[in-house]
Scaffold this motif. Sequence first.
Motif, short mmCIF file in Angstrom:
data_model
loop_
_atom_site.label_atom_id
_atom_site.label_comp_id
_atom_site.label_asym_id
_atom_site.label_seq_id
_atom_site.Cartn_x
_atom_site.Cartn_y
_atom_site.Cartn_z
N MET B 1 1.17 -1.47 -0.12
CA MET B 1 0.13 -0.02 -0.18
C MET B 1 0.83 1.35 0.05
O MET B 1 0.69 2.18 -0.87
N LEU B 2 1.71 1.30 0.95
CA LEU B 2 2.54 2.02 0.89
C LEU B 2 3.76 2.25 1.76
O LEU B 2 4.30 1.71 2.25
N ALA B 30 -1.87 -2.90 2.93
CA ALA B 30 -2.95 -2.30 3.56
C ALA B 30 -4.53 -2.67 4.01
O ALA B 30 -3.62 -3.91 4.39
N GLY B 31 -4.70 -1.75 4.50
CA GLY B 31 -6.25 -1.84 5.77
C GLY B 31 -5.26 -2.21 7.32
O GLY B 31 -5.77 -2.11 8.02
N ARG B 32 -3.83 -1.70 7.07
CA ARG B 32 -2.86 -1.91 8.31
C ARG B 32 -3.50 -0.81 9.01
O ARG B 32 -4.15 0.92 8.52
N PHE B 33 -3.33 -0.36 10.48
CA PHE B 33 -3.12 0.31 11.62
C PHE B 33 -2.40 0.45 11.78
O PHE B 33 -1.50 -0.01 12.24
N VAL B 34 -1.32 2.28 11.91
CA VAL B 34 -0.83 2.32 11.62
C VAL B 34 -0.13 3.33 12.36
O VAL B 34 -1.08 4.40 12.40
N VAL B 188 -13.57 2.73 11.43
CA VAL B 188 -13.05 3.36 9.80
C VAL B 188 -12.61 1.99 8.97
O VAL B 188 -12.08 1.68 7.75
N ASN B 189 -11.01 2.32 9.54
CA ASN B 189 -9.85 0.93 9.80
C ASN B 189 -10.33 -0.19 9.55
O ASN B 189 -10.26 -0.69 8.38
N ARG B 190 -11.31 -0.66 11.14
CA ARG B 190 -11.76 -1.97 10.63
C ARG B 190 -13.00 -1.97 10.12
O ARG B 190 -12.78 -3.25 9.35
N GLU B 191 -13.78 -1.66 9.75
CA GLU B 191 -15.27 -1.80 9.02
C GLU B 191 -14.41 -1.23 7.47
O GLU B 191 -15.68 -1.49 6.98
N ILE B 192 -14.43 -0.32 6.59
CA ILE B 192 -13.69 0.11 5.86
C ILE B 192 -12.83 -0.59 5.53
O ILE B 192 -12.98 -1.27 3.82
N GLY B 193 -11.77 -1.05 6.21
CA GLY B 193 -10.81 -1.16 5.50
C GLY B 193 -10.16 -0.27 5.41
O GLY B 193 -8.92 -0.82 4.29
#
Lengths: 399, 222
Positions: B1-2, B30-34, B188-193
Amino acid sequence: MRLLANLALQNLGRRKARSLLLIAAVAIGSGVVFTGATLMRSIDDSMAVGFTRLGADMMVVPEGALTNITAALLTVEPTDLVLDADVLAKARLASVARAAPQKIARVEHSGIGSHHELVDLIGIDPALDFTIQPWLKEKLGRGLRAGDVILGAGRDAPLGSQLLIFGKPHLVYGKLGRTGVGTHERGVFMSFATLEALAASMPQRPAVLAPGKVTGFLVELAPGATALQARFAILSAVKGAKVVTGDSSLSGIRQGLAALLKGILALMVLMFASMAVMVSVLFSAIVTERRAELGLLKAIGARGAQLIGVMVVEAVIATGVGGVLGVTLGVLVMRLYERSLVYYLDNIGVPFVWLDLPHTVAFAVGAIVLAAAIGAVGALYPAWRASRRDAYDLVRGEG
Amino acid sequence: MLACRQVSKSYKTERGLVTAVAGIDLDVAAGRFVAIIGRSGSGKSTLMAMVGGLSRPSAGTVEVGGTDVWRLSETALAAFRNERIGYVFQFASLLPTLRLIDNVALPAMLGRRQSTAATYAKASSLLDRMGLGGYLDAYPSEISAGEQRRAAIARALINDPALLLADEPTSDLDEQTEIEIMDELLAVNREIGTTLILVTHNLALAEQAGQIVHIANGAIVT
């Protein structure tokens, strides 16, 4: 885009005092420019008309004749002294463009006005005249014929009505506008033939009514010729004549006014330039104040053109509204001008011709568009500079 | 992703060249929370700005979803910020002259990818989701700081970004509001990804992240 336009509009509303001051400054500037331009053109047109009506640059009269030189018109005072009607035509002088002969008879008991009133009967050659007919304010829808008379503004008779002069019926063909010159205000004008036909009815026949004789000539200089050149040419060609020039300051006034109008134009250009600088400085300050907002807009995806658009639209709205108010203000000022100075000028017989409506509207639209354009130009550079900055610098209040 | 490669940022100052970020390499799936943590002035926000297309790096590359961000033209970069990135700043970042719903709709209106009606319907739904359904027509000055921050999150989500960057979004909020805002971001991170990168001082918040990046003096420490 509507939202950005709304944003620009609301930004203006956010700082009401500043926006109002900007609008007021632009209104004054564009009002001055609109009024100045309209009056300038009107004065220019009036000058053109005025000088056309003045017509003559000089007069050729018999030596010893009295003359009346006014700021508005050159006129010959009636005397018994005469010149030959063809004297100038024969001389064929290069320095003379046109020469209008006049016959003037001051008569009593003519049937015009009160019984003992002295009336100037003035004969003109309609084909050569260029000093009387331009003053015609109203006339019948045809050319001047034998038996027709033209009345000065000081005489009251309806067009087409009959006027008895020494018992002979004449038709009122036309009326002159106010000239401010007594002989013209109360004068009765007619063709040479009409005037000469009256001679038989007069108790004393003035010498000037003899065929082939005139009281004098009103002369227009040829282009490029000077009054001095013409004077010498005429005096050497016509014996027993004197040359009277109009107030020489008239041409000075004309040139002075032209220079003044150019000066006013230059001042107007400078005023608009200073307005552009002022708007630019103001919008530089506004951009600096709104760096964070512009950075935010950039951060959420606004393109450079959109950022510039917001600032430019804001400036255009402010200066455009200023332009509209300025034009409104200008119209009010001109109404005031019309009720004071123009009224006075009209009363003293000095013509003032207002610019026609289509040109006035064009000037108004031009002033508004110019004011709006100044806003656009003034805001463009600061907005463009801001749009080139990194969004992060703007958001942090830098740049 | 990044993928950041040797990303650096230096500023010229009167005292010479100051390096805010010095050759950072960072990969985020992608989809991670950093969570990015570090002291003030460590270069966290500058790194976020370079990742989000807000500040051009002095050196290095930033790739988001395979796009080399800083090789894009100005227009393409604006479109990238508009479509791919959602940004929540550490200050109240709503435009004061626009209503909440206009503020939220603005990025979509700038991008012009959908109709005005659809954009406003979505803005309304996002504000509703943030608990601000009753404040659609309110101006930012009429709501609290926490509500403004929620509205900013709604705005960040209007274009369904692939990457949500939150730069200390709760720094000036009370503890309860901070928790509520974090809950929204995590949801947002969990539900939308949506991939979420959060800059924070708060270690407790950072511990909820799947990946923690510790920066000091412009470089990654751990």
